[in-house]
Design a protein around this motif. Structure first.
Motif, short mmCIF file in Angstrom:
data_model
loop_
_atom_site.label_atom_id
_atom_site.label_comp_id
_atom_site.label_asym_id
_atom_site.label_seq_id
_atom_site.Cartn_x
_atom_site.Cartn_y
_atom_site.Cartn_z
N GLY A 135 0.49 -1.25 -0.07
CA GLY A 135 0.24 -0.04 -0.03
C GLY A 135 0.43 1.41 -0.10
O GLY A 135 0.56 2.03 -0.59
N HIS A 136 2.28 0.99 1.03
CA HIS A 136 2.99 2.40 0.84
C HIS A 136 2.94 2.92 -0.88
O HIS A 136 3.92 3.85 -1.37
N ALA A 137 3.97 1.60 -1.14
CA ALA A 137 4.46 1.98 -2.10
C ALA A 137 3.37 1.56 -4.05
O ALA A 137 3.62 3.04 -4.77
N VAL A 138 2.16 1.39 -3.42
CA VAL A 138 1.38 1.41 -4.07
C VAL A 138 0.49 3.42 -4.59
O VAL A 138 0.73 4.15 -4.81
N SER A 139 0.70 4.03 -3.04
CA SER A 139 0.04 5.03 -2.90
C SER A 139 1.84 6.25 -3.04
O SER A 139 0.87 7.72 -3.58
N ALA A 140 2.55 5.70 -2.99
CA ALA A 140 4.22 6.96 -3.63
C ALA A 140 3.20 7.08 -4.58
O ALA A 140 4.01 8.10 -5.76
N ALA A 141 3.30 5.74 -5.50
CA ALA A 141 3.49 6.12 -6.98
C ALA A 141 2.27 6.60 -8.06
O ALA A 141 2.39 6.88 -9.21
N MET A 142 1.32 6.07 -7.26
CA MET A 142 -0.10 6.29 -7.55
C MET A 142 -0.89 7.55 -6.55
O MET A 142 -0.28 8.93 -6.36
N SER A 143 -1.71 7.06 -5.84
CA SER A 143 -2.31 7.66 -4.69
C SER A 143 -2.77 7.05 -3.48
O SER A 143 -2.85 5.46 -4.49
N TRP A 144 -3.28 7.37 -2.61
CA TRP A 144 -4.19 6.33 -1.78
C TRP A 144 -5.32 5.66 -2.35
O TRP A 144 -5.41 4.78 -1.74
N ARG A 145 -5.69 7.38 -3.16
CA ARG A 145 -7.27 6.29 -3.90
C ARG A 145 -6.67 4.79 -4.46
O ARG A 145 -7.71 3.78 -4.78
N ALA A 146 -5.61 4.94 -5.20
CA ALA A 146 -5.17 3.56 -5.65
C ALA A 146 -5.25 2.54 -4.58
O ALA A 146 -5.67 1.71 -5.49
N SER A 147 -4.66 2.84 -3.77
CA SER A 147 -4.55 1.58 -2.68
C SER A 147 -5.85 1.27 -2.29
O SER A 147 -6.00 -0.47 -2.18
N LEU A 148 -6.79 2.18 -2.43
CA LEU A 148 -8.09 1.66 -1.57
C LEU A 148 -8.34 0.66 -2.66
O LEU A 148 -9.75 0.02 -2.64
N ALA A 149 -8.31 0.80 -4.12
CA ALA A 149 -8.89 0.42 -5.15
C ALA A 149 -8.16 -1.01 -5.01
O ALA A 149 -8.85 -1.85 -5.50
N LEU A 150 -7.14 -0.78 -5.26
CA LEU A 150 -6.41 -2.61 -5.34
C LEU A 150 -6.86 -3.10 -4.28
O LEU A 150 -7.32 -4.19 -4.08
N VAL A 151 -7.20 -2.49 -3.07
CA VAL A 151 -8.00 -3.55 -1.88
C VAL A 151 -9.28 -3.73 -2.47
O VAL A 151 -9.70 -5.29 -2.13
N GLY A 152 -9.51 -3.23 -2.62
CA GLY A 152 -11.20 -3.52 -2.93
C GLY A 152 -11.35 -4.60 -4.45
O GLY A 152 -12.13 -5.78 -4.21
N LEU A 153 -10.10 -4.32 -5.06
CA LEU A 153 -10.57 -5.68 -6.38
C LEU A 153 -9.93 -6.46 -5.80
O LEU A 153 -10.14 -7.99 -5.85
N LEU A 154 -9.30 -6.65 -5.18
CA LEU A 154 -8.98 -8.00 -4.43
C LEU A 154 -9.54 -8.83 -3.73
O LEU A 154 -9.86 -9.98 -3.70
N SER A 155 -10.10 -7.86 -3.15
CA SER A 155 -11.45 -8.61 -2.41
C SER A 155 -12.45 -9.21 -3.03
O SER A 155 -12.97 -10.24 -2.87
#
Length: 290
Positions: A48-68
């Protein structure tokens, strides 16, 4: 809301694992389930830290939703059908706490998780105190996660072979050494060059943190085999409660420096060892007195 969903899912996954596995491999099956929780908790942070740094915190949460969503579909398609348990009233559910074995084991889960989570939410402050460069922080978090996964896996095998009490004693001793050494390093203001040692200690910290759960769940199921889903759920609740207690304690100690955070965690791990020895010896003494 997200935490409530996770708390509802985890004990059901553990109960399914216990139902599908035989008695000889029950601890390893539980370790696989807890391994999922370990990866989500430990490796999810650096990802999540890497995704947030590369894109945004919204991208991290979207990734969590997709994996779920992917996980939900996979469970629906792959998990064999199992008969549900009989409906149990809340009073009957809580009645299992009257069993001496269950009531004796659950506080150790809270104490052990509080020990490792007192400094966990403030890991970046600890790494800063160790003068680990910020560019290496993601790697350090991955080291913790890799250690957590290995510790959880080895705990399952060790519990099946040597028993849960021996595994837990080694786990807390490991936690004391790793957190105590990190406390000493953070307090000694290292001049640099400790990144390799810090990564090793982070891995040991992760391993000792997540080696607790398979052994504890195994002890509870052996003590109350007819209420396995219930005691697994109670243990999951105690895991989350221990996380909450530890993080709250860590928040109160942040003004005293990273060294104090790690030292407090090591001290709580020492208390866990004492509690384990005292309660395990009493548990063995009772049958022989009849």
């Amino acid at each position: 809301a997200a935490a409530a969903c996770a708390a509802a899912y985890t004990p059901n996954a553990g109960a399914v694992a216990a139902a599908l596995a035989g008695p000889q491999s029950r601890a390893r099956a539980l370790a696989v389930v807890i391994g999922g929780l370990t990866v989500a908790t430990a490796l999810g942070v650096p990802i999540g830290h890497a995704v947030s740094a590369a894109m945004s915190w919204r991208a991290s949460l979207a990734l969590v939703g997709l994996l779920s969503l992917v996980s939900a579909v996979a469970v629906f398609c792959l998990m064999p059908p199992l008969a549900g348990g009989t409906r149990v009233a809340l009073r009957e559910r809580l009645a299992v706490l009257k069993r001496p074995g269950v009531l004796r084991i659950l506080p150790l889960t809270i104490l052990g998780m509080a020990a490792c989570y007192t400094p966990y939410a403030f890991t970046l402050e600890v790494l800063d105190a160790l003068r680990v460069p910020a560019s290496a922080w993601t790697f350090m978090l991955f080291a913790y996660g890799a250690g957590a996964f290995a510790g959880n896996y080895l705990s399952g095998h060790g519990t099946d072979r040597a028993g849960p009490v021996a595994v837990l004693a080694c786990t807390y001793a490991f936690m004391i050494v790793s957190l105590g050494t990190l406390a000493w390093l953070a307090g000694s203001s290292p001049a640099g060059g400790v990144s390799v040692l810090a990564a090793l200690l982070m891995a040991c910290w992760g391993a000792s943190s997540w080696a607790q759960s398979p052994a504890q769940q195994h002890r509870l199921i052996v003590g109350a085999p007819q209420e396995a889903p219930l005691v697994v759920a109670l243990n999951s609740s105690c895991i989350y409660l221990g996380m909450s207690v530890g993080t709250t304690m860590g928040g109160q100690l942040t003004g005293h420096g990273a060294s104090m955070l790690m030292a407090c965690g090591a001290g709580l791990a020492g208390m866990a060892v004492v509690y384990l020895v005292v309660t395990a010896s009493r548990g063995h003494a009772r049958p022989s007195s009849h």
